[in-house]
Design a protein around this motif. Sequence first.
Motif, PDB file in Angstrom:
ATOM      1  N   ASP A  23       0.701  -1.358   0.003  1.00  0.00           N
ATOM      2  CA  ASP A  23       0.122   0.013   0.009  1.00  0.00           C
ATOM      3  C   ASP A  23       1.015   1.166   0.046  1.00  0.00           C
ATOM      4  N   TYR A  24       2.217   1.073   0.373  1.00  0.00           N
ATOM      5  CA  TYR A  24       3.036   2.298   0.246  1.00  0.00           C
ATOM      6  C   TYR A  24       4.031   2.294  -0.698  1.00  0.00           C
ATOM      7  N   GLY A  25       3.978   1.381  -1.755  1.00  0.00           N
ATOM      8  CA  GLY A  25       4.699   1.582  -2.864  1.00  0.00           C
ATOM      9  C   GLY A  25       5.752   0.523  -2.835  1.00  0.00           C
ATOM     10  N   ALA A  26       5.893  -0.422  -2.015  1.00  0.00           N
ATOM     11  CA  ALA A  26       6.758  -1.593  -2.021  1.00  0.00           C
ATOM     12  C   ALA A  26       6.470  -2.516  -3.238  1.00  0.00           C
ATOM     13  N   VAL A  27       7.721  -2.807  -4.036  1.00  0.00           N
ATOM     14  CA  VAL A  27       7.376  -3.680  -5.203  1.00  0.00           C
ATOM     15  C   VAL A  27       7.547  -5.052  -4.845  1.00  0.00           C
ATOM     16  N   GLY A  28       8.391  -5.339  -4.086  1.00  0.00           N
ATOM     17  CA  GLY A  28       8.560  -6.974  -3.761  1.00  0.00           C
ATOM     18  C   GLY A  28       9.012  -7.759  -5.026  1.00  0.00           C
ATOM     19  N   THR A  88      14.182  -4.172  -6.735  1.00  0.00           N
ATOM     20  CA  THR A  88      14.091  -2.640  -6.045  1.00  0.00           C
ATOM     21  C   THR A  88      14.336  -2.593  -4.768  1.00  0.00           C
ATOM     22  N   ASP A  89      14.918  -1.837  -4.291  1.00  0.00           N
ATOM     23  CA  ASP A  89      15.301  -1.414  -2.946  1.00  0.00           C
ATOM     24  C   ASP A  89      13.758  -0.765  -2.461  1.00  0.00           C
ATOM     25  N   ASP A  90      13.082  -1.682  -1.295  1.00  0.00           N
ATOM     26  CA  ASP A  90      11.780  -1.373  -0.780  1.00  0.00           C
ATOM     27  C   ASP A  90      11.907  -0.802   0.710  1.00  0.00           C
ATOM     28  N   SER A  91      13.089  -0.397   1.250  1.00  0.00           N
ATOM     29  CA  SER A  91      13.405   0.253   2.378  1.00  0.00           C
ATOM     30  C   SER A  91      12.520   1.123   2.578  1.00  0.00           C
ATOM     31  N   ALA A  92      12.483   2.076   1.821  1.00  0.00           N
ATOM     32  CA  ALA A  92      11.759   3.362   1.995  1.00  0.00           C
ATOM     33  C   ALA A  92      10.188   3.121   2.327  1.00  0.00           C
ATOM     34  N   ALA A  93       9.705   2.325   1.106  1.00  0.00           N
ATOM     35  CA  ALA A  93       8.130   1.902   1.470  1.00  0.00           C
ATOM     36  C   ALA A  93       8.067   1.264   2.639  1.00  0.00           C
ATOM     37  N   ILE A  94       8.773   0.166   3.187  1.00  0.00           N
ATOM     38  CA  ILE A  94       8.510  -0.381   4.263  1.00  0.00           C
ATOM     39  C   ILE A  94       8.373   0.509   5.638  1.00  0.00           C
ATOM     40  N   GLN A  95       9.431   1.306   5.412  1.00  0.00           N
ATOM     41  CA  GLN A  95       9.648   2.433   6.577  1.00  0.00           C
ATOM     42  C   GLN A  95       8.252   3.154   6.729  1.00  0.00           C
ATOM     43  N   ALA A  96       8.094   3.577   5.478  1.00  0.00           N
ATOM     44  CA  ALA A  96       6.589   4.370   5.537  1.00  0.00           C
ATOM     45  C   ALA A  96       5.611   3.949   6.008  1.00  0.00           C
ATOM     46  N   ALA A  97       5.249   2.431   5.643  1.00  0.00           N
ATOM     47  CA  ALA A  97       4.106   1.901   5.863  1.00  0.00           C
ATOM     48  C   ALA A  97       4.073   1.811   7.552  1.00  0.00           C
ATOM     49  N   ILE A  98       5.314   1.601   8.185  1.00  0.00           N
ATOM     50  CA  ILE A  98       5.272   1.449   9.503  1.00  0.00           C
ATOM     51  C   ILE A  98       5.092   2.793  10.152  1.00  0.00           C
ATOM     52  N   ASP A  99       5.864   3.769   9.520  1.00  0.00           N
ATOM     53  CA  ASP A  99       5.805   5.132  10.210  1.00  0.00           C
ATOM     54  C   ASP A  99       4.321   5.775  10.411  1.00  0.00           C
ATOM     55  N   ALA A 100       3.585   5.352   9.019  1.00  0.00           N
ATOM     56  CA  ALA A 100       2.222   5.725   9.048  1.00  0.00           C
ATOM     57  C   ALA A 100       1.166   5.188   9.711  1.00  0.00           C
ATOM     58  N   ASN A 101       1.524   3.926  10.285  1.00  0.00           N
ATOM     59  CA  ASN A 101       0.755   2.912  11.199  1.00  0.00           C
ATOM     60  C   ASN A 101       1.284   2.593  12.433  1.00  0.00           C
ATOM     61  N   THR A 141       9.464 -10.661  -2.602  1.00  0.00           N
ATOM     62  CA  THR A 141      10.871 -10.670  -2.033  1.00  0.00           C
ATOM     63  C   THR A 141      10.928  -9.096  -2.142  1.00  0.00           C
ATOM     64  N   PHE A 142      10.990  -8.775  -0.854  1.00  0.00           N
ATOM     65  CA  PHE A 142      11.373  -7.513  -0.450  1.00  0.00           C
ATOM     66  C   PHE A 142      12.673  -6.988  -0.144  1.00  0.00           C
ATOM     67  N   LEU A 143      13.606  -6.179  -0.966  1.00  0.00           N
ATOM     68  CA  LEU A 143      14.911  -6.057  -0.831  1.00  0.00           C
ATOM     69  C   LEU A 143      15.185  -4.864   0.231  1.00  0.00           C
ATOM     70  N   ALA A 144      15.696  -4.960   1.447  1.00  0.00           N
ATOM     71  CA  ALA A 144      15.460  -3.792   2.205  1.00  0.00           C
ATOM     72  C   ALA A 144      16.675  -3.988   3.358  1.00  0.00           C
ATOM     73  N   ASP A 145      16.949  -2.874   4.133  1.00  0.00           N
ATOM     74  CA  ASP A 145      17.657  -2.858   5.315  1.00  0.00           C
ATOM     75  C   ASP A 145      17.303  -1.667   6.112  1.00  0.00           C
ATOM     76  N   GLY A 146      17.797  -1.670   7.360  1.00  0.00           N
ATOM     77  CA  GLY A 146      17.692  -0.556   8.273  1.00  0.00           C
ATOM     78  C   GLY A 146      16.407  -0.107   8.600  1.00  0.00           C
ATOM     79  N   ILE A 147      15.477  -0.986   8.573  1.00  0.00           N
ATOM     80  CA  ILE A 147      14.206  -0.701   9.031  1.00  0.00           C
ATOM     81  C   ILE A 147      13.942  -0.429  10.783  1.00  0.00           C
ATOM     82  N   ALA A 148      13.693   0.670  10.849  1.00  0.00           N
ATOM     83  CA  ALA A 148      14.000   0.984  12.443  1.00  0.00           C
ATOM     84  C   ALA A 148      12.821   1.382  13.132  1.00  0.00           C
TER      85      ALA A 148
END
Length: 638
Positions: free
Chosen positions: A134-139, A143-156, A168-175
């Motif tokens: 819902d926040y733009g992760a491609v999976g 594609t680096d989905d870090s920003a989209a995953i972080q945005a989903a968490i930050d907004a919810n 498959t979500f390529l990501a790192d540093g989800i804080a």
Amino acid sequence: MAADLAIKEPCRVATTANITLSGLQTIDGVSVSAGDRVLVRAQGTASQNGIYVAASGAWSRATDFDGAGEVAGGTQAFVTSGTLFADSVWRVAGNGAVTIGSAIDFDPEFIQTGTGAVPRTLLGKARECVSVLDYGAVGDGTTDDSAAIQAAIDANKGKLIVLPSGYTFLADGIALSGSTYNGTGIIIEGVFLLAPSGGTFNWDPFVAASYNGIILHDVEDIFIDVPGMMDGNRANQPNSNPPYDNQIQQHHLIHLFGARRVRIAQFNGREVRGDGIVVNSKTAISPLTVNSRDIIIGPIRVINSADDGRNALSIISCENIVIAGGLSIKVGGRNVGGLIMPGGFDIEPDGDWHVVRNVRSGPWYVETEGLTGIAVLGKPFTDDAAQDWNLEDVSIADSTVVITSDDEGGPQFRRVRRLTADVTLVRSGDRERGIFVDFCNFCRFRLRVSGVTHGVTVGEEGWFRDSDMRVEIEDHDGVGLRVQGAERARFSGYVRGGVSNAGTYGVQAAASAVHSSLTQTDVTYSVDVPYDSSNAFGFHTGPNITYVDCAIADCAFNGYSGYGSQMGFYTFLPSRNVQGRNFGTAMPGTGYWKQGDFVQNVTPSVSGNRVILGWSRLTTQSTNVAGTDWVPAYAATV
């Protein structure tokens, strides 16, 4: 269905109970005004249901909901306001034409089945569980989905975030850092693929020089479930992280920094070049501020395709943690600098500012080229003499470690108070030393070892105090159980199955390089060592060691051709109730004996109104002369 038939103009409120259909009134917490459209849906007489226009006098049906051909099954109306029904959509029940004045029923967008269920909006229901898509992760794994995953968490924050299956979500540093994230949940149904680090870190080096997938920093009441997979992308991660070359293989999937009340329902990981899960304090490289605590971790499974990485689970600083147990395959190996990583399950405070307390773990199966497989390694706050170690109250259920390398190593337990551990070690590579136990107070072990040189080594550098150990050792070609620094301790179990080696002993009490001379006090050896042609002695004591109130007791040394090969001594230990030694048919004529030893006569007979009960030892030496070294003990028959 025509547009004006399918969807009606929005209504301000929907009724929650029977109303009078006249006058301005409060409905679902809203004071309606003249001209407001009201969805009337709960009248006692269902033929009164419909859409009305509020008025100070009698209400009339809305002009788009008062005649033939204006309503059919499936007709929808949106409600904008209300305590219960704001932002809800209602549809006319049925699937055919509806006659105004006949019974009309309205169904909400969403309602659970069963008694007590209440109407809810699909939007409200959907927002309870947020997909990162819902926040733009491609999976797509690229594609680096870090920003989209972080945005989903930050907004919810405080809600449940899902990484859905099939992606498959390529990501790192989800804080998740700080109290605003409290109560947040993450479910990884698909694959979380750790993005390549490029040799850099993604977390403040003053907190911890590390590269991480998901970071839980100073948060509470977090839920994580990984029924899918977290992939460490091992082949694309460097073996070190310049300029912090001492921080090798610091690529972790989940890292807790001062997190409290965290539940990880299950964890599936693979291809790690670091740790699957790390539990740490809020500030990792400076004096402790907030410790992680009250953690529950369900079954852990981490499998690599080649030996590499550090551990499936590392506990650096935590209080009150319960682990269901785990499976760790090919985690742990030799890094680019030649250092062997632990491999498996590691409880190891990095500094004396860390504290690990109250750890309860279920069983583990570890197969590794790593150094230990399972390790519990504390540090002193001041020094070892003070025995103030930062590690206490640990329990590890029946676990197995298979070491596949030819390097020396095995499970280690050092600098800990109140530890209970049940561990089996099997070496499938070359024979090397087995399990190490040192600096342990008030501990209890059951250790099983095979395929080693020395099976279990105790107190090589420090002391084993006020503790109990059962060993079950076979297939060794050195010393089965080797005990050095020990006080107020008991050893039991058995040693058997040595392989041909003239220097093989079942049990040895000896000094060490650190303890060049030492005194063992109040130590009881109750270890069965049956005859084995490969053993030089069943029990052996080395030089430069003194014994105070120590004994070999309540065990068996059966099958030896003589007393001399049962026990070889520099210093003599008394034997008490030892099968094969303290029972005989005649006074011993060979062997090493301690003053006060007693050999019970197993074939007593009456002679001259006396019975020979046995023979009492008068001297401490290897000669066996009647009247000098031994005297018979009699009992009168009358």
